[in-house]
Design an enzyme around this catalytic site. Structure first.
Site, PDB file in Angstrom:
ATOM      1  N   SER A 145       0.941  -1.246  -0.026  1.00 47.45           N
ATOM      2  CA  SER A 145      -0.023   0.099   0.062  1.00 47.45           C
ATOM      3  C   SER A 145       0.877   1.361  -0.097  1.00 47.45           C
ATOM      4  O   SER A 145       2.027   1.192   0.603  1.00 47.45           O
ATOM      5  CB  SER A 145      -0.860  -0.101   1.475  1.00 47.45           C
ATOM      6  OG  SER A 145      -1.452   1.298   1.582  1.00 47.45           O
TER       7      SER A 145
ATOM      8  N   TYR B 296      -1.343  -0.456  10.304  1.00 46.73           N
ATOM      9  CA  TYR B 296      -1.585  -1.099   9.028  1.00 46.73           C
ATOM     10  C   TYR B 296      -0.337  -0.262   8.067  1.00 46.73           C
ATOM     11  O   TYR B 296       0.213  -1.255   7.385  1.00 46.73           O
ATOM     12  CB  TYR B 296      -2.904  -0.629   8.492  1.00 46.73           C
ATOM     13  CG  TYR B 296      -3.060  -0.744   7.010  1.00 46.73           C
ATOM     14  CD1 TYR B 296      -3.307  -1.966   6.611  1.00 46.73           C
ATOM     15  CD2 TYR B 296      -2.969   0.246   5.984  1.00 46.73           C
ATOM     16  CE1 TYR B 296      -3.560  -2.209   5.085  1.00 46.73           C
ATOM     17  CE2 TYR B 296      -3.353   0.073   4.667  1.00 46.73           C
ATOM     18  CZ  TYR B 296      -3.324  -1.230   4.111  1.00 46.73           C
ATOM     19  OH  TYR B 296      -3.873  -1.526   2.830  1.00 46.73           O
TER      20      TYR B 296
END
Ligand code: NAP
Length: 250
Positions: free
Chosen positions: A145, A159
């Site tokens: 990501s 995350y």
């Protein structure tokens, strides 16, 4: 000969889009999911109608026994593995680091990092044993990501850190297995329209962030799937150890 591809987290979103496109591109598919059996079956039906042989491989990637079951099924049904899309992943609710709990961090890293590493390990062990196809023994794409470089302060630093681990893992693993003819790359999606944002309790994030995206729009799962399939393909035969941002310039 159709290549065999394992996609984790293929019952929805980016994994599902990748499975649909992979079927059309000539792969047979081992389709992993965790809880969404209806989603997995719908993706399977679409992939089958595109000519792919598909096996469902349910299992929580955070559970080592489930990972063993997934690969036992692939060994039994296909007897080889040419490609892996290491895509299963979760976010959590928006929170600052001061609100994090041990349980939250455990879940995040068990699924996004340890699960992905163990899945890649099992894939590599099989790819190393099989004969090369056109000089290539296998290809792996990890789903990272852009959070890995943004840090995601006050939203989900945990995350972001888990995806930074995936970037480093991608580079390190690629160095280890490149001499074996196995390529390892990652895609780094930006804001992509999937259910992951609603699952994090923040469906409004897509709209909120859109003005800061240079292309002025969110991305589609199909656009990430195209990048994944490119990195798996022979067109990317000289690309390994890299991360490809699919983020509209953000
Ligand atoms: P999604 O629509 O929520 O789909 C997530 C998929 O992962 C589902 O198939 C889900 O399966 C599976 N999954 C979740 N936990 C699992 C577990 N423990 N074991 C096995 N499978 C599990 O999310 P997405 O947006 O497509 O995300 C896919 C990947 O892209 C993730 O790694 C995510 O971090 C990354 N990503 C997404 C975005 C974005 O904006 N969407 C941006 C950057 C990176 P079940 O539903 O069957 O449980």
């Amino acid at each position: 000969m159709r290549k065999i591809l394992l996609i984790t987290g293929a019952s929805a979103g980016i994994g599902a889009a990748t499975a649909r496109k992979a079927a059309r591109a000539g792969y047979d598919i081992a389709l992993n999911y965790h809880s969404n059996i209806d989603g997995a079956k719908a993706v399977m039906a679409e992939a089958q109608s595109a000519g792919a042989r598909v096996i469902l491989c349910p299992g929580d990637v955070a559970d080592p026994e489930a990972i063993a079951d997934i690969f036992a099924r692939i060994d039994k049904e296909f007897g080889r593995l040419d490609a892996l899309v290491n895509n299963a992943g979760v976010v959590d609710t928006v929170a600052s680091v001061t609100d994090f709990t041990h349980a939250r961090l455990r879940r995040m890293f068990d699924i996004n990092v340890i699960g992905a590493m163990l899945i890649a390990k099992e894939a590599v062990v099989r790819m190393q044993k099989q004969g090369p196809e056109q000089g290539q023994r296998g290809a792996i794409v990890n789903t990272s990501s852009i959070a890995a470089r943004l840090g995601s302060g006050h939203t989900f630093v945990d995350y972001a850190a888990s995806k930074a681990a995936i970037d480093t893992f991608t580079k390190g693993l690629s160095d280890e297995v490149a001499p074996d003819g196995i390529r390892v790359n990652a895609v780094r999606p930006g804001i992509i329209e999937t259910d992951i944002h609603a699952k994090a309790g923040a469906p409004e994030r897509v709209e909120q962030i859109t003005p800061s995206i240079p292309l002025r729009r969110s991305g589609h799962a199909d656009e990430v799937a195209d990048a994944i399939l490119y990195l798996l393909s022979d067109q990317a035969s000289y690309i390994t150890g890299t991360t490809l941002d699919v983020s509209g310039g953000r």
